[in-house]
Design an enzyme around this catalytic site. Structure first.
Site, PDB file in Angstrom:
ATOM      1  N   PHE A 148     -12.593  84.737  80.683  1.00  0.00           N
ATOM      2  CA  PHE A 148     -12.652  83.302  80.963  1.00  0.00           C
ATOM      3  C   PHE A 148     -11.497  82.819  81.834  1.00  0.00           C
ATOM      4  O   PHE A 148     -11.592  81.780  82.471  1.00  0.00           O
ATOM      5  CB  PHE A 148     -12.663  82.506  79.641  1.00  0.00           C
ATOM      6  CG  PHE A 148     -11.297  82.358  79.007  1.00  0.00           C
ATOM      7  CD1 PHE A 148     -10.429  81.356  79.418  1.00  0.00           C
ATOM      8  CD2 PHE A 148     -10.868  83.229  78.017  1.00  0.00           C
ATOM      9  CE1 PHE A 148      -9.159  81.223  78.860  1.00  0.00           C
ATOM     10  CE2 PHE A 148      -9.608  83.119  77.459  1.00  0.00           C
ATOM     11  CZ  PHE A 148      -8.749  82.107  77.885  1.00  0.00           C
ATOM     12  N   LYS A 172     -21.349  89.675  85.053  1.00  0.00           N
ATOM     13  CA  LYS A 172     -21.544  89.042  83.737  1.00  0.00           C
ATOM     14  C   LYS A 172     -20.276  88.231  83.479  1.00  0.00           C
ATOM     15  O   LYS A 172     -19.258  88.753  83.037  1.00  0.00           O
ATOM     16  CB  LYS A 172     -21.732  90.124  82.656  1.00  0.00           C
ATOM     17  CG  LYS A 172     -22.530  89.690  81.440  1.00  0.00           C
ATOM     18  CD  LYS A 172     -22.004  88.455  80.733  1.00  0.00           C
ATOM     19  CE  LYS A 172     -20.841  88.757  79.824  1.00  0.00           C
ATOM     20  NZ  LYS A 172     -20.238  87.523  79.241  1.00  0.00           N
ATOM     21  N   GLU A 175     -18.776  83.432  78.904  1.00  0.00           N
ATOM     22  CA  GLU A 175     -19.622  82.336  78.410  1.00  0.00           C
ATOM     23  C   GLU A 175     -18.867  81.007  78.395  1.00  0.00           C
ATOM     24  O   GLU A 175     -19.467  79.953  78.289  1.00  0.00           O
ATOM     25  CB  GLU A 175     -20.090  82.581  76.963  1.00  0.00           C
ATOM     26  CG  GLU A 175     -20.601  83.938  76.628  1.00  0.00           C
ATOM     27  CD  GLU A 175     -19.502  84.894  76.211  1.00  0.00           C
ATOM     28  OE1 GLU A 175     -18.646  85.234  77.050  1.00  0.00           O
ATOM     29  OE2 GLU A 175     -19.497  85.330  75.051  1.00  0.00           O
ATOM     30  N   ARG A 176     -17.525  81.074  78.442  1.00  0.00           N
ATOM     31  CA  ARG A 176     -16.734  79.844  78.289  1.00  0.00           C
ATOM     32  C   ARG A 176     -16.751  78.990  79.563  1.00  0.00           C
ATOM     33  O   ARG A 176     -16.707  77.775  79.498  1.00  0.00           O
ATOM     34  CB  ARG A 176     -15.283  80.177  77.971  1.00  0.00           C
ATOM     35  CG  ARG A 176     -15.132  81.269  76.948  1.00  0.00           C
ATOM     36  CD  ARG A 176     -14.555  80.752  75.663  1.00  0.00           C
ATOM     37  NE  ARG A 176     -14.427  81.827  74.704  1.00  0.00           N
ATOM     38  CZ  ARG A 176     -15.290  82.069  73.724  1.00  0.00           C
ATOM     39  NH1 ARG A 176     -16.351  81.309  73.564  1.00  0.00           N
ATOM     40  NH2 ARG A 176     -15.116  83.080  72.901  1.00  0.00           N
ATOM     41  N   SER A 225     -10.057  91.421  76.981  1.00  0.00           N
ATOM     42  CA  SER A 225      -9.084  91.784  75.939  1.00  0.00           C
ATOM     43  C   SER A 225      -9.138  93.287  75.645  1.00  0.00           C
ATOM     44  O   SER A 225     -10.141  93.950  75.909  1.00  0.00           O
ATOM     45  CB  SER A 225      -9.383  90.980  74.679  1.00  0.00           C
ATOM     46  OG  SER A 225     -10.690  91.280  74.236  1.00  0.00           O
ATOM     47  N   CYS A 280      -3.228  87.034  82.324  1.00  0.00           N
ATOM     48  CA  CYS A 280      -2.919  88.393  81.848  1.00  0.00           C
ATOM     49  C   CYS A 280      -1.550  88.836  82.348  1.00  0.00           C
ATOM     50  O   CYS A 280      -0.980  89.784  81.843  1.00  0.00           O
ATOM     51  CB  CYS A 280      -3.974  89.370  82.318  1.00  0.00           C
ATOM     52  SG  CYS A 280      -4.049  89.447  84.096  1.00  0.00           S
ATOM     53  N   GLU A 381      -0.987  89.497  71.427  1.00  0.00           N
ATOM     54  CA  GLU A 381      -1.055  88.762  72.696  1.00  0.00           C
ATOM     55  C   GLU A 381      -1.393  87.310  72.344  1.00  0.00           C
ATOM     56  O   GLU A 381      -2.478  87.039  71.812  1.00  0.00           O
ATOM     57  CB  GLU A 381      -2.146  89.357  73.589  1.00  0.00           C
ATOM     58  CG  GLU A 381      -2.228  88.661  74.933  1.00  0.00           C
ATOM     59  CD  GLU A 381      -3.377  89.149  75.815  1.00  0.00           C
ATOM     60  OE1 GLU A 381      -4.409  89.586  75.278  1.00  0.00           O
ATOM     61  OE2 GLU A 381      -3.235  89.067  77.042  1.00  0.00           O
TER      62      GLU A 381
HETATM   63  P1  NAD Z   1     -12.819  88.906  76.032  1.00  0.00           P
HETATM   64  O1  NAD Z   1     -12.479  90.341  75.881  1.00  0.00           O
HETATM   65  O2  NAD Z   1     -13.111  88.115  74.816  1.00  0.00           O
HETATM   66  O3  NAD Z   1     -14.108  88.734  76.978  1.00  0.00           O
HETATM   67  C1  NAD Z   1     -14.195  89.396  78.222  1.00  0.00           C
HETATM   68  C2  NAD Z   1     -15.664  89.647  78.530  1.00  0.00           C
HETATM   69  O4  NAD Z   1     -16.215  90.515  77.540  1.00  0.00           O
HETATM   70  C3  NAD Z   1     -16.520  88.371  78.518  1.00  0.00           C
HETATM   71  O5  NAD Z   1     -17.418  88.411  79.585  1.00  0.00           O
HETATM   72  C4  NAD Z   1     -17.230  88.445  77.175  1.00  0.00           C
HETATM   73  O6  NAD Z   1     -18.505  87.847  77.205  1.00  0.00           O
HETATM   74  C5  NAD Z   1     -17.349  89.929  76.927  1.00  0.00           C
HETATM   75  N1  NAD Z   1     -17.322  90.270  75.496  1.00  0.00           N
HETATM   76  C6  NAD Z   1     -16.670  89.600  74.504  1.00  0.00           C
HETATM   77  N2  NAD Z   1     -16.865  90.209  73.323  1.00  0.00           N
HETATM   78  C7  NAD Z   1     -17.645  91.293  73.566  1.00  0.00           C
HETATM   79  C8  NAD Z   1     -18.181  92.332  72.735  1.00  0.00           C
HETATM   80  N3  NAD Z   1     -17.946  92.372  71.420  1.00  0.00           N
HETATM   81  N4  NAD Z   1     -18.932  93.285  73.318  1.00  0.00           N
HETATM   82  C9  NAD Z   1     -19.179  93.260  74.640  1.00  0.00           C
HETATM   83  N5  NAD Z   1     -18.693  92.296  75.473  1.00  0.00           N
HETATM   84  C10 NAD Z   1     -17.929  91.326  74.942  1.00  0.00           C
HETATM   85  O7  NAD Z   1     -11.629  88.249  76.898  1.00  0.00           O
HETATM   86  P2  NAD Z   1     -11.389  86.726  77.228  1.00  0.00           P
HETATM   87  O8  NAD Z   1     -10.935  86.021  75.988  1.00  0.00           O
HETATM   88  O9  NAD Z   1     -12.510  86.171  77.988  1.00  0.00           O
HETATM   89  O10 NAD Z   1     -10.156  86.852  78.245  1.00  0.00           O
HETATM   90  C11 NAD Z   1      -8.820  86.943  77.844  1.00  0.00           C
HETATM   91  C12 NAD Z   1      -8.360  88.380  77.772  1.00  0.00           C
HETATM   92  O11 NAD Z   1      -8.543  89.003  79.039  1.00  0.00           O
HETATM   93  C13 NAD Z   1      -6.878  88.489  77.484  1.00  0.00           C
HETATM   94  O12 NAD Z   1      -6.688  89.538  76.574  1.00  0.00           O
HETATM   95  C14 NAD Z   1      -6.261  88.825  78.837  1.00  0.00           C
HETATM   96  O13 NAD Z   1      -5.041  89.517  78.797  1.00  0.00           O
HETATM   97  C15 NAD Z   1      -7.333  89.673  79.419  1.00  0.00           C
HETATM   98  N6  NAD Z   1      -7.218  89.733  80.865  1.00  0.00           N
HETATM   99  C16 NAD Z   1      -6.728  90.881  81.401  1.00  0.00           C
HETATM  100  C17 NAD Z   1      -6.556  90.973  82.760  1.00  0.00           C
HETATM  101  C18 NAD Z   1      -6.012  92.211  83.377  1.00  0.00           C
HETATM  102  O14 NAD Z   1      -5.984  92.268  84.586  1.00  0.00           O
HETATM  103  N7  NAD Z   1      -5.594  93.209  82.630  1.00  0.00           N
HETATM  104  C19 NAD Z   1      -6.893  89.897  83.591  1.00  0.00           C
HETATM  105  C20 NAD Z   1      -7.405  88.735  83.002  1.00  0.00           C
HETATM  106  C21 NAD Z   1      -7.569  88.672  81.626  1.00  0.00           C
END
Ligand code: NAD
Length: 499
Positions: A148, A172, A175-176, A225, A280, A381
């Site tokens: 998101f 994909k 959703e947020r 994450s 991130c 985090e």
């Molecule tokens: P998230 O992991 O909750 O969601 C990321 C994606 O995965 C979304 O599209 C979501 O729909 C999907 N998803 C969520 N739960 C899932 C599941 N159980 N099975 C399959 N898919 C699923 O992350 P978020 O809250 O949207 O974003 C924040 C996180 O992203 C933080 O941990 C941040 O550090 C990380 N991030 C990392 C980088 C990087 O470059 N390393 C960059 C941006 C964000």
């Protein structure tokens, strides 16, 4: 209320799953209804993308590059529209939203150079009468699953490179804040990209899990994450796919006694609280040399108190709300845990209210001194506007603290010593390092990626590693023999490739 749908075959597509509300985090109100996809939607999307990949991948590189150039112009023209969409669903300030679009644009510009990036190698007369040449071909259909916090930039870390290399790309989004993906889809279409080359599939884990095992999806890029990155990597590699899965982070900013403290504090505050800490590469821990810690905390606390929290559309705002009510509750809970475990809350952002926006998910800038690696607020985090201060005796201890942390995304050092900076950049087990630069996100022609629990897979994202990730190599060893020189079969290897 607007309905946010998929984008399949070059058009908005309603899909068969259920609906889910999208909120404005600055007000807490529901502003749209999102279509959540199901397995049938995934089948439709992949079939459309597979058909499109076959012709797109065969198009001349020059024509693909021309589409990228047009997309670049359209993206620049749509910056204000996109920034508003991002700010409304994510909450970040308009200035920050424009900043993320600018960083995504860099990757588009990198991908415009695809003729040079895909130029092959040729060895004339590699052996007698033999020429050898190699080039890289697209994979077919590739998928990108994004978080998101950067609804424009992170999709643009992936799609322009994948598409320029000749693949069809399925996004994909989170959703947020799903609306930005549809603006991107429209711009791709206006740029002349054939239908099916850029697809948006809205949804949650049902859609993700179906993509991870779909036989016609060749590669998966994931950013999100750490627990989900681990799941995506394990599942998709078991299904035989190429995977780059970027995870969470805990980024440390080291301040040595010889640093310009005012300058370091400006960087720390901006990098910890900007975008409400939902980056991130946010610096969430200041690792400070004990001899200057009290002085630095004085400066930091004044700056934290002067930081303005408001709605993203307020031009005076330094940061907006966090993404959901649950995120606010979790962040405030982590601040409370720090207090209970013995750290000192110097500036407390709990219970922050923005007048006129009482329903918004706001957390104020928070500064916590005396944090130790065993504290919950350090181990997790936080992903909110919270800066921990860990006091250390000097550079060696700072490096040891960083290297003991399971994450390895980004880090920075503030110092006036070249020697200390060099020891630091060589000693830390972290993928991206800043020297007097707080958020060292690499420019588009260097790849982005962390180490340890911040990245699963072998490939960093965008830049040269992105090009390699979205292509595979082919090598031809070629000989055009004169009929008179044929000597019959030779069954053993020799040093000369003519045999
Ligand atoms: P998230 O992991 O909750 O969601 C990321 C994606 O995965 C979304 O599209 C979501 O729909 C999907 N998803 C969520 N739960 C899932 C599941 N159980 N099975 C399959 N898919 C699923 O992350 P978020 O809250 O949207 O974003 C924040 C996180 O992203 C933080 O941990 C941040 O550090 C990380 N991030 C990392 C980088 C990087 O470059 N390393 C960059 C941006 C964000």
């Amino acid at each position: 209320m607007s309905v946010i749908s998929h984008w399949i075959d070059g058009a908005a597509s309603p899909g068969g799953g259920h609906a889910q509300p999208v909120h404005n985090p600055a007000t807490g109100e529901v502003i749209a209804s999102l279509t959540i996809g199901d397995e049938a939607d995934v089948e439709r999307a992949v079939a459309s993308a597979a058909a499109a990949a076959a012709t797109w991948g065969d198009l001349s590189i020059a024509r693909r590059a021309a589409t990228l150039f047009r997309f670049r112009e359209l993206l620049v023209a749509a910056t204000d529209e996109l920034a508003e969409v991002v700010s409304r669903e994510h909450g970040k300030t308009l200035a920050d939203a424009r900043g993320e679009i600018a960083r995504g644009l860099e990757v588009v510009e990198f991908a415009c150079g695809v003729p040079e990036l895909l130029k092959g190698d040729f060895s004339e007369q590699a052996a007698t009468g033999i020429d050898v040449f190699s080039w890289r071909e697209p994979l077919g259909v590739v998928a990108g699953i994004t978080p998101f916090n950067f609804p424009v930039m992170v999709p643009l870390w992936m799609a322009p490179v994948a598409i320029a290399c000749g693949n069809a790309f399925i996004l994909k989004p989170s959703e947020r804040d799903p609306s930005a993906s549809l603006v991107l889809a429209r711009l791709w279409r206006e740029a002349g990209l054939p239908d099916g080359v850029f697809t948006v599939l809205q949804g949650d884990r049902i859609v993700v899990d179906a993509l991870l095992v779909h036989p016609d999806v060749a590669a998966v890029s994931f950013v999100g994450s750490t627990p989900i990155a681990r799941h995506v990597h394990a599942t998709a590699t078991a299904a035989g796919k190429r995977v780059q899965a970027l995870g969470g982070a805990k980024n440390h900013g080291v301040v040595l006694a010889d640093a310009d403290l005012e300058d370091a504090a400006n960087h720390l505050v901006a990098a910890a609280y900007g975008a409400a800490g939902e980056r991130c590469m946010a610096l969430s821990v200041a690792v400070v040399e004990e001899s200057v810690a009290d002085e630095l905390i004085e400066i930091l606390s004044a700056k934290a108190r002067a930081t303005r929290v408001s709605v993203g559309t307020d031009p005076e705002a330094d940061l907006g709300p966090v993404i959901t009510a649950a995120a606010k509750e979790r962040i405030e809970g982590l601040i409370t845990s720090a207090e209970e475990e013995g750290a000192r809350i110097v500036v407390d952002g709990r219970g922050h209210v923005v007048e006129g926006h009482e329903g918004g998910f706001f957390v104020g800038p928070t500064l916590i001194d005396g944090v130790r690696p065993e504290h919950t607020v350090y181990r997790e985090e936080v992903f909110g506007p919270v800066l921990d201060v860990v006091r250390v005796s000097g550079l060696a201890e700072a490096i040891a603290v960083i290297n003991a942390n399971p994450y390895g995304n980004g880090t920075a050092i503030f110092t006036s010593s070249g020697e200390a900076a060099r020891t630091f950049r060589r000693g830390v087990k972290v993928g991206m390092v800043g020297v007097n630069v707080p958020i060292p996100v690499p420019v588009a022609w260097h790849s982005f990626g962390g180490w340890k629990d911040s990245l699963f897979g072998e490939s960093h994202i965008y830049g040269p590693e992105g090009v390699r990730f979205y292509t595979r190599g082919k090598v031809v060893t070629q000989r055009w023999p004169a009929r008179t020189r044929s000597t019959g079969p030779q069954f053993h290897f020799t040093g000369d490739a003519t045999t």
